[in-house]
Scaffold this motif. Sequence first.
Motif, PDB file in Angstrom:
ATOM      1  N   PHE A 146      11.929  -1.758   5.867  1.00 16.25           N
ATOM      2  CA  PHE A 146      13.290  -2.003   6.345  1.00 16.25           C
ATOM      3  C   PHE A 146      14.247  -2.444   5.226  1.00 16.25           C
ATOM      4  O   PHE A 146      15.386  -2.807   5.499  1.00 16.25           O
ATOM      5  CB  PHE A 146      13.269  -3.044   7.467  1.00 16.25           C
ATOM      6  CG  PHE A 146      12.563  -2.557   8.702  1.00 16.25           C
ATOM      7  CD1 PHE A 146      13.228  -1.791   9.648  1.00 16.25           C
ATOM      8  CD2 PHE A 146      11.225  -2.841   8.907  1.00 16.25           C
ATOM      9  CE1 PHE A 146      12.572  -1.325  10.778  1.00 16.25           C
ATOM     10  CE2 PHE A 146      10.551  -2.384  10.037  1.00 16.25           C
ATOM     11  CZ  PHE A 146      11.232  -1.613  10.969  1.00 16.25           C
ATOM     12  N   CYS A 147      13.764  -2.410   3.975  1.00 14.41           N
ATOM     13  CA  CYS A 147      14.611  -2.665   2.804  1.00 14.41           C
ATOM     14  C   CYS A 147      15.301  -4.029   2.843  1.00 14.41           C
ATOM     15  O   CYS A 147      16.458  -4.168   2.417  1.00 14.41           O
ATOM     16  CB  CYS A 147      15.663  -1.563   2.655  1.00 14.41           C
ATOM     17  SG  CYS A 147      14.968   0.079   2.462  1.00 14.41           S
ATOM     18  N   PHE A 149       9.857   6.083   7.224  1.00  9.46           N
ATOM     19  CA  PHE A 149       9.133   6.985   6.326  1.00  9.46           C
ATOM     20  C   PHE A 149       9.888   7.154   5.012  1.00  9.46           C
ATOM     21  O   PHE A 149       9.300   7.085   3.917  1.00  9.46           O
ATOM     22  CB  PHE A 149       8.938   8.338   7.013  1.00  9.46           C
ATOM     23  CG  PHE A 149       8.281   9.378   6.156  1.00  9.46           C
ATOM     24  CD1 PHE A 149       6.908   9.371   5.958  1.00  9.46           C
ATOM     25  CD2 PHE A 149       9.026  10.372   5.538  1.00  9.46           C
ATOM     26  CE1 PHE A 149       6.287  10.332   5.156  1.00  9.46           C
ATOM     27  CE2 PHE A 149       8.427  11.339   4.742  1.00  9.46           C
ATOM     28  CZ  PHE A 149       7.057  11.320   4.559  1.00  9.46           C
ATOM     29  N   GLN A 150      11.191   7.348   5.100  1.00  9.13           N
ATOM     30  CA  GLN A 150      11.999   7.525   3.891  1.00  9.13           C
ATOM     31  C   GLN A 150      12.094   6.232   3.081  1.00  9.13           C
ATOM     32  O   GLN A 150      12.020   6.255   1.849  1.00  9.13           O
ATOM     33  CB  GLN A 150      13.393   8.021   4.285  1.00  9.13           C
ATOM     34  CG  GLN A 150      13.379   9.428   4.857  1.00  9.13           C
ATOM     35  CD  GLN A 150      14.705   9.834   5.481  1.00  9.13           C
ATOM     36  OE1 GLN A 150      15.495   8.971   5.913  1.00  9.13           O
ATOM     37  NE2 GLN A 150      14.956  11.127   5.564  1.00  9.13           N
ATOM     38  N   ASN A 151      12.228   5.093   3.785  1.00  7.83           N
ATOM     39  CA  ASN A 151      12.285   3.801   3.092  1.00  7.83           C
ATOM     40  C   ASN A 151      10.996   3.543   2.323  1.00  7.83           C
ATOM     41  O   ASN A 151      11.027   3.052   1.187  1.00  7.83           O
ATOM     42  CB  ASN A 151      12.510   2.668   4.094  1.00  7.83           C
ATOM     43  CG  ASN A 151      13.925   2.634   4.630  1.00  7.83           C
ATOM     44  OD1 ASN A 151      14.826   3.270   4.099  1.00  7.83           O
ATOM     45  ND2 ASN A 151      14.129   1.893   5.703  1.00  7.83           N
ATOM     46  N   ARG A 152       9.865   3.860   2.953  1.00 11.05           N
ATOM     47  CA  ARG A 152       8.565   3.654   2.297  1.00 11.05           C
ATOM     48  C   ARG A 152       8.457   4.498   1.032  1.00 11.05           C
ATOM     49  O   ARG A 152       7.974   4.023   0.003  1.00 11.05           O
ATOM     50  CB  ARG A 152       7.427   4.040   3.253  1.00 11.05           C
ATOM     51  CG  ARG A 152       6.997   2.943   4.169  1.00 11.05           C
ATOM     52  CD  ARG A 152       5.670   3.290   4.813  1.00 11.05           C
ATOM     53  NE  ARG A 152       5.302   2.290   5.793  1.00 11.05           N
ATOM     54  CZ  ARG A 152       4.153   2.300   6.449  1.00 11.05           C
ATOM     55  NH1 ARG A 152       3.266   3.263   6.229  1.00 11.05           N
ATOM     56  NH2 ARG A 152       3.878   1.358   7.323  1.00 11.05           N
ATOM     57  N   LYS A 153       8.882   5.749   1.108  1.00 11.16           N
ATOM     58  CA  LYS A 153       8.799   6.627  -0.057  1.00 11.16           C
ATOM     59  C   LYS A 153       9.660   6.086  -1.192  1.00 11.16           C
ATOM     60  O   LYS A 153       9.248   6.091  -2.353  1.00 11.16           O
ATOM     61  CB  LYS A 153       9.243   8.042   0.318  1.00 11.16           C
ATOM     62  CG  LYS A 153       8.259   8.787   1.206  1.00 11.16           C
ATOM     63  CD  LYS A 153       8.610  10.255   1.335  1.00 11.16           C
ATOM     64  CE  LYS A 153       8.300  11.017   0.078  1.00 11.16           C
ATOM     65  NZ  LYS A 153       8.482  12.469   0.212  1.00 11.16           N
ATOM     66  N   GLU A 154      10.866   5.621  -0.849  1.00  7.24           N
ATOM     67  CA  GLU A 154      11.755   5.080  -1.873  1.00  7.24           C
ATOM     68  C   GLU A 154      11.159   3.815  -2.492  1.00  7.24           C
ATOM     69  O   GLU A 154      11.224   3.616  -3.712  1.00  7.24           O
ATOM     70  CB  GLU A 154      13.128   4.775  -1.262  1.00  7.24           C
ATOM     71  CG  GLU A 154      13.923   6.026  -0.910  1.00  7.24           C
ATOM     72  CD  GLU A 154      15.241   5.701  -0.236  1.00  7.24           C
ATOM     73  OE1 GLU A 154      15.636   4.514  -0.249  1.00  7.24           O
ATOM     74  OE2 GLU A 154      15.875   6.623   0.308  1.00  7.24           O
ATOM     75  N   GLU A 199       8.365   4.720  -4.818  1.00  7.67           N
ATOM     76  CA  GLU A 199       8.904   5.271  -6.063  1.00  7.67           C
ATOM     77  C   GLU A 199       9.401   4.152  -6.980  1.00  7.67           C
ATOM     78  O   GLU A 199       9.184   4.175  -8.194  1.00  7.67           O
ATOM     79  CB  GLU A 199      10.054   6.235  -5.753  1.00  7.67           C
ATOM     80  CG  GLU A 199       9.610   7.577  -5.190  1.00  7.67           C
ATOM     81  CD  GLU A 199       8.835   8.408  -6.203  1.00  7.67           C
ATOM     82  OE1 GLU A 199       9.233   8.432  -7.383  1.00  7.67           O
ATOM     83  OE2 GLU A 199       7.813   9.003  -5.814  1.00  7.67           O
ATOM     84  N   LEU A 200      10.068   3.164  -6.380  1.00 11.29           N
ATOM     85  CA  LEU A 200      10.571   2.043  -7.174  1.00 11.29           C
ATOM     86  C   LEU A 200       9.427   1.265  -7.811  1.00 11.29           C
ATOM     87  O   LEU A 200       9.491   0.884  -8.984  1.00 11.29           O
ATOM     88  CB  LEU A 200      11.402   1.102  -6.286  1.00 11.29           C
ATOM     89  CG  LEU A 200      12.801   1.586  -5.897  1.00 11.29           C
ATOM     90  CD1 LEU A 200      13.398   0.658  -4.851  1.00 11.29           C
ATOM     91  CD2 LEU A 200      13.709   1.653  -7.122  1.00 11.29           C
ATOM     92  N   VAL A 201       8.375   1.023  -7.021  1.00  5.52           N
ATOM     93  CA  VAL A 201       7.228   0.272  -7.535  1.00  5.52           C
ATOM     94  C   VAL A 201       6.534   1.058  -8.636  1.00  5.52           C
ATOM     95  O   VAL A 201       6.147   0.513  -9.674  1.00  5.52           O
ATOM     96  CB  VAL A 201       6.234  -0.054  -6.392  1.00  5.52           C
ATOM     97  CG1 VAL A 201       4.930  -0.614  -6.949  1.00  5.52           C
ATOM     98  CG2 VAL A 201       6.859  -1.035  -5.415  1.00  5.52           C
ATOM     99  N   LYS A 202       6.387   2.357  -8.419  1.00  2.68           N
ATOM    100  CA  LYS A 202       5.702   3.207  -9.394  1.00  2.68           C
ATOM    101  C   LYS A 202       6.451   3.255 -10.716  1.00  2.68           C
ATOM    102  O   LYS A 202       5.852   3.291 -11.795  1.00  2.68           O
ATOM    103  CB  LYS A 202       5.549   4.624  -8.824  1.00  2.68           C
ATOM    104  CG  LYS A 202       4.692   5.544  -9.681  1.00  2.68           C
ATOM    105  CD  LYS A 202       4.395   6.838  -8.948  1.00  2.68           C
ATOM    106  CE  LYS A 202       5.637   7.683  -8.803  1.00  2.68           C
ATOM    107  NZ  LYS A 202       5.331   9.012  -8.195  1.00  2.68           N
TER     108      LYS A 202
END
Length: 362
Positions: free
Chosen positions: A200-201, A329-334, A337-340
């Motif tokens: 939920f950012c 789903f989109q929040n998780r992907k973002e 990506e940020l963590v990676k």
Amino acid sequence: MSTKHHYKVRVGISVGDFNGIGPEIILKSLKDKSITDFFTPIIFGSGKLLSYQKNIFKLQMNFNYISKATEATAGKINVVNLWKDNVAVELGTPTEESTRMAKDSLEAAVEALKNGEVDILVTAPINKDEMMKYGFKHTGHTGYLEEKFGKRGLMFLVTDSLKVAVSTHHIPLAEVASSISKDKIKSQLKLLNACLKEDFCIEKPKIAVLGLNPHAGDGGTIGKEEIEIISPAIKESFDEGIMAFGPYPADSFFQPDKYKAFDAVLAMYHDQGLAPFKTIAYEDGVNYTAGLPFVRTSPDHGTAYDIAGKNMADEQSFEEAIFTGIKIFQNRKEYQELVKNKLVIKDKRYNADGIDEDLPDE
């Protein structure tokens, strides 16, 4: 433009009990011809059943019949045709046939989710009592999904302005006190904190915890669970960096000026959290299973046999479930990506000549 930008989330949909309002709210949610511009729906059920029900509700829509989810076509309403025979519809009454299809649909949709053939799962309402008569071992979707994915989940009811999780799920009220523990609440607060950040950012979530007893125990005069279990769990969680507060008396907490000061609420048992949530959220509420490796949502209501087939069911909660699932789903992907791509911070150290040089952390 990149294909990633145009990727349409594949939404797997289980039909629930077809003698309830499941097929009606599914079809009404997909009735707008432009809906497939936003995502790719994949319904696990029966083409004949859905065609029969779309005619009842006078909906103009076409289906793309497929034998497995991998055959789904973007831009179409896809139906994985699990049952090709005629089905006996008895709207308003659960039957062995409607229960078995609900079970088959859920199992097929979850298998597709595990195999990466759909991105998220949205489940229509099931009749838990009837399902258990035919081999379903759980009192709801949450327990089933926990078994399938090998992880503990948390029932989490969400809207934009109110998010309520429950520490204990579908158990008798007499068993609630013995089913809570300090470690369990700490684990749930940790899960909830991570979920609010990743799904939920919310950068620094504030979580309110409700007491178990009336008036949160009144200092121990109405019960000692708050003193012995809940307060220590909150304090230890706070000391570990989780912004948890409470315990708050449940009877007065759900006033707008109180609950809106927090990002989420952890209630101790099912009705303590869901009764006020459903009163406040009504048509907007979505049931989300937090803590699992995949995204699963559902509307926050049941099979509603009393209005099945009468064209009275409101699809808003199911629509919210679809789009909330897509957003998570989109929040998780973002987030992933940020963590990676997170920069590795290096220590500055000095060599023998006094010149600084960047060296990796040991």
